[in-house]
Design a protein around this motif. Structure first.
Motif, short mmCIF file in Angstrom:
data_model
loop_
_atom_site.label_atom_id
_atom_site.label_comp_id
_atom_site.label_asym_id
_atom_site.label_seq_id
_atom_site.Cartn_x
_atom_site.Cartn_y
_atom_site.Cartn_z
N TYR A 198 30.06 46.40 26.25
CA TYR A 198 29.86 45.81 27.57
C TYR A 198 29.47 46.91 28.55
CZ TYR A 198 32.57 42.00 25.52
OH TYR A 198 33.03 41.00 24.71
N ASN A 199 28.33 46.75 29.21
CA ASN A 199 27.97 47.70 30.27
C ASN A 199 28.54 47.18 31.60
OD1 ASN A 199 26.19 45.67 31.14
ND2 ASN A 199 24.34 46.79 30.60
N GLN A 200 28.31 47.92 32.68
CA GLN A 200 28.87 47.53 33.98
C GLN A 200 28.32 46.19 34.45
OE1 GLN A 200 31.47 49.24 35.37
NE2 GLN A 200 31.59 47.38 36.61
N GLN A 201 27.06 45.93 34.16
CA GLN A 201 26.47 44.63 34.51
C GLN A 201 27.23 43.50 33.83
OE1 GLN A 201 24.23 43.18 36.49
NE2 GLN A 201 24.54 41.22 35.48
N ASP A 202 27.54 43.66 32.54
CA ASP A 202 28.29 42.63 31.82
C ASP A 202 29.64 42.38 32.47
OD1 ASP A 202 26.33 42.35 29.77
OD2 ASP A 202 27.17 44.06 28.69
N THR A 249 32.27 37.74 38.24
CA THR A 249 31.61 36.90 39.25
C THR A 249 31.34 35.49 38.73
OG1 THR A 249 30.56 38.89 40.11
CG2 THR A 249 29.66 36.81 40.85
N SER A 250 30.87 35.39 37.50
CA SER A 250 30.57 34.06 36.96
C SER A 250 31.85 33.25 36.75
CB SER A 250 29.75 34.15 35.67
OG SER A 250 30.49 34.76 34.63
N SER A 251 32.94 33.92 36.40
CA SER A 251 34.20 33.18 36.24
C SER A 251 34.65 32.60 37.59
CB SER A 251 35.30 34.06 35.63
OG SER A 251 35.66 35.13 36.48
N GLN A 252 34.48 33.36 38.67
CA GLN A 252 34.83 32.85 40.00
C GLN A 252 33.91 31.68 40.38
OE1 GLN A 252 34.50 36.48 42.30
NE2 GLN A 252 36.73 36.73 42.33
N TYR A 253 32.64 31.82 40.06
CA TYR A 253 31.68 30.74 40.35
C TYR A 253 32.05 29.46 39.60
CZ TYR A 253 27.46 27.94 39.79
OH TYR A 253 26.58 26.89 39.73
N MET A 299 22.16 35.24 39.80
CA MET A 299 23.25 35.90 39.09
C MET A 299 23.03 35.81 37.57
SD MET A 299 27.37 35.06 39.01
CE MET A 299 27.11 33.31 38.86
N PHE A 300 22.65 34.64 37.11
CA PHE A 300 22.43 34.44 35.68
C PHE A 300 21.14 35.13 35.22
CE2 PHE A 300 25.22 31.00 37.02
CZ PHE A 300 26.24 31.13 36.09
N GLU A 301 20.11 35.08 36.04
CA GLU A 301 18.85 35.76 35.69
C GLU A 301 19.07 37.27 35.60
OE1 GLU A 301 15.59 32.63 37.52
OE2 GLU A 301 16.30 34.26 38.79
N SER A 315 38.33 36.01 36.20
CA SER A 315 39.25 35.52 37.22
C SER A 315 39.60 34.06 36.97
CB SER A 315 38.59 35.66 38.60
OG SER A 315 39.42 35.12 39.59
N ASP A 316 40.80 33.69 37.36
CA ASP A 316 41.16 32.27 37.35
C ASP A 316 41.23 31.73 38.77
OD1 ASP A 316 43.43 33.58 38.12
OD2 ASP A 316 44.75 32.70 36.61
N GLU A 317 40.66 32.49 39.70
CA GLU A 317 40.64 32.12 41.12
C GLU A 317 39.19 31.89 41.56
OE1 GLU A 317 43.45 31.88 42.96
OE2 GLU A 317 44.67 32.44 41.22
N ILE A 318 39.03 31.53 42.84
CA ILE A 318 37.70 31.44 43.42
C ILE A 318 37.62 32.50 44.52
CG2 ILE A 318 37.55 28.99 42.87
CD1 ILE A 318 37.89 28.34 45.82
N SER A 319 36.40 32.85 44.90
CA SER A 319 36.23 33.88 45.92
C SER A 319 36.70 33.36 47.28
CB SER A 319 34.76 34.30 46.01
OG SER A 319 33.98 33.24 46.53
#
Length: 196
Positions: A49-53, A59-63, A153-155, A113-117
């Protein structure tokens, strides 16, 4: 004796052609083997996993968590059937994606995360104050804005991520986000028609 002299050059010519043909075939096999090895080296299976991963996973888990909550909000506050159906779809699809992401990073040191931003929580609080048609209209407008903003974010993960599993997840989820945006456009059109 003449007969053997006549056949001897033909035999030498055949033998020479056979050697050349054999050499060409051997060269071809070597080239195919080398090309095959090069192709394998070009697309290694990356499980690191790099830093982007790592950024993407968090971020995607919060989304995804936010979209589940926003879907539930539509079920609780929505008035139009299309908004309620849309909320049901958001809860289902984003719960599925969230579970998949959790499974992908479960045996790693990658944080999710199991939270939202805080910004999503602020929007949730704002929408919670609305009701009826006002809620439906504001909700679907916000969904369109949120989906448009998060496509990048996904792109970005697809282009700059290293981990193959996360990239595959991102690609699959990106298609889902695009479909959700199309559905949101249809809901918006339906609400506008009913307001006429």
């Amino acid at each position: 004796m003449r007969t053997s002299n006549v056949n001897q050059p033909a035999a030498k010519t055949f033998s020479r052609k056979a050697r050349i043909t054999g050499a060409v075939l051997l060269s071809s096999f070597c080239l195919v083997g080398m090309t095959s090895c090069e192709d394998d080296d070009d697309d290694p299976i990356l499980t690191s996993y790099n830093q982007q991963d790592r950024n993407f996973a968090l971020t995607s888990s919060q989304y995804l968590n936010a979209q589940v909550d926003f879907g539930q909000l539509a079920l609780d506050k929505g008035e139009d059937d299309s908004v309620i159906e849309y909320g049901t779809m958001l809860v289902s699809e984003n719960t599925e994606s969230s579970t998949e992401l959790q499974g992908l990073v479960a045996d790693s040191d990658v944080e999710i995360s199991d939270e939202i931003s805080t910004s999503m929580q602020a929007k949730m609080d704002e929408l919670s104050l609305l009701s009826g048609e006002d809620f439906d209209e504001a909700y679907i407008e916000f969904q369109l804005e949120l989906l448009n903003d998060n496509i990048s974010m996904f792109e970005n993960q697809n282009n700059n991520g290293e981990n193959n599993n996360l990239k595959a997840f991102s690609d699959k989820t990106l298609e889902r986000v695009k479909d959700q945006r199309e559905d949101a456009l249809l809901v918006k059109a339906e609400i506008e028609i009913e307001d006429i």
